[in-house]
Each structure stands twice: as C-alpha cells, then as structure tokens.
Motif scaffolding. Structure first.
Motif, PDB file in Angstrom:
ATOM      1  N   ARG A 163       0.830  -1.200   0.000  1.00 36.93           N
ATOM      2  CA  ARG A 163       0.000   0.000   0.000  1.00 36.93           C
ATOM      3  C   ARG A 163       0.868   1.256   0.000  1.00 36.93           C
ATOM      4  O   ARG A 163       1.968   1.264   0.536  1.00 36.93           O
ATOM      5  N   SER A 164       0.343   2.317  -0.562  1.00 37.06           N
ATOM      6  CA  SER A 164       1.125   3.549  -0.703  1.00 37.06           C
ATOM      7  C   SER A 164       1.492   4.162   0.641  1.00 37.06           C
ATOM      8  O   SER A 164       2.461   4.921   0.738  1.00 37.06           O
ATOM      9  N   ASP A 165       0.729   3.863   1.702  1.00 35.02           N
ATOM     10  CA  ASP A 165       1.032   4.433   3.013  1.00 35.02           C
ATOM     11  C   ASP A 165       2.019   3.576   3.807  1.00 35.02           C
ATOM     12  O   ASP A 165       2.310   3.864   4.974  1.00 35.02           O
ATOM     13  N   ASP A 167       5.563   2.220   5.102  1.00 35.38           N
ATOM     14  CA  ASP A 167       6.850   2.858   5.364  1.00 35.38           C
ATOM     15  C   ASP A 167       7.961   1.815   5.240  1.00 35.38           C
ATOM     16  O   ASP A 167       8.262   1.089   6.199  1.00 35.38           O
TER      17      ASP A 167
END
Length: 213
Positions: A163-165, A167
């Motif tokens: 997912r883009s979020d 880290d």
C-alpha cells in the motif's frame, strides 16, 4: 572530502597484494568471531593467515586498522548473506523472497548449531563503548545491511504491491532488529524459536500491508 583524500592517498594494491590483504582480513574475522577482538592478537592472525609479521604491518599499520578491516569484511558478508536470498530470488522484493530469506536465516543458524550469533553484532557489542570509531564503523555496516532490505520493500511499494502508506524504512529497520535480537537469543538459548517468532511477526506485518490484503 577527508574520506576521498584518504582513498586517493592509499596505495594501489596488485591483484596478489589484494588477495593477501583479503586473506589476512578473513583470518582475523574468523578469529575475532570466535574469540572476540580483545582475545585475538596480531600473532594469532599471522599464524592463521600464514603470513609474516612484515606482511601484516604492510597492509595494516596496527591492530585498530585490522579491526576496522574486519568490521568492513563482516558487514559485506552480512549484507550479502542476509540482504538477499538465493540467486533465483535476488533482491528481497516479494513476499516469496522475504519468506525464503527468513528460512535461509533460520536454516543457517541450525547448520551452525546455534553458535556464534551475528559476526557484525558481536563486534558491535564488544567495541561500542570502548572504541567510538569502531562503533561508527559497525553502525555504517548495519546501515548497508539495512539498505539492502529497505530497497526490496521500496521496490514492492513502487510496483503497487505494498500500500502507498507503507513505510519501507520502518519495516526494514524492524526486520533487521528482529533478526539481530533473534540471533542473540538463538546463541544464548541454543534454539531458533525466538528468531523464528520475531521474523515471522514482522513478516506478517509486511504481508498485512500488501495492497491485496
């Protein structure tokens, strides 16, 4: 700039000279892994490498510079061994590769009969409080190792698999920390249960971040 100047000032080695230097560093690394840096003398390294005292001092001005070379040697080995898996997987940029990496780490410790711990971590524990320069060298070695893990996670995110979020830096650091803690407890407990548990916990977290999860 200082590092560049030092590199420029360092004498160029012939292929034979580089091979001799590497052999001395490898012999010293093996001894320091088993005995610690403090328990390894220049004479011990001389005997293990099969070289004369003049050869050792030709490549290393003192024991401190030899220890620095051993740290670099162990950091490169660690990044190579634990920063990727077998050639068919390459970088750690898929869950399949990450799970294989986990299995590789566990199987390696079993093959070593759970002894020794992490060569780089052991040097760090021994030298961190007594030799600030060595501590920085070990930290740089861990950073190299960490980068090899983070790069794979970044690639997964760039392809949209994570997912883009997500880290990658935080997850990569968590994986390296889990490995280090697991290796220490494996050495002390003489079993891989802790290593398996902490790696599985972080990998489950990575898997939960998959875009298809």
């Amino acid at each position: 700039m200082q590092a560049d100047e030092a590199a420029a000032a360092a004498p160029r080695l012939t292929r034979k000279g580089q091979a001799t230097r590497d052999r001395i560093a490898a012999a010293a690394a093996e001894l320091m892994f088993n005995r610690g840096a403090a328990g390894t003398s220049i004479e011990d390294v001389q005997g293990a490498a099969g070289v004369s005292p003049s050869q050792i001092y030709h490549y290393f001005k003192d024991k401190k510079s030899l220890v620095k070379a051993v740290i670099a040697y162990q950091a490169a080995r660690a990044a190579s061994a634990f920063g990727s898996v077998e050639p068919r997987y390459g970088r750690l940029d898929s869950m399949e590769a990450l799970r294989a990496w986990r299995d590789f780490a566990v199987d390696l410790e079993r093959s070593l009969e759970h002894a020794g711990g992490c060569p780089l971590g052991s040097l760090g524990s021994e030298l961190a409080e007594s030799d600030p320069e060595a501590r920085r060298e070990v930290a740089a070695g861990f950073a190299l190792w960490e980068k090899s893990i983070v790069d794979g996670l970044r690639a997964m995110r760039a392809r949209g698999e994570l997912r883009s979020d997500t880290d990658p830096e935080r997850l990569g650091l968590a994986l390296l920390t889990a490995l280090q803690g697991g290796l220490l407890l494996t050495q002390v407990r003489r079993d891989t249960a802790a290593l398996e548990a902490c790696l599985d916990a972080v990998l489950d977290r990575v898997e939960s971040a998959l875009a298809t999860a």
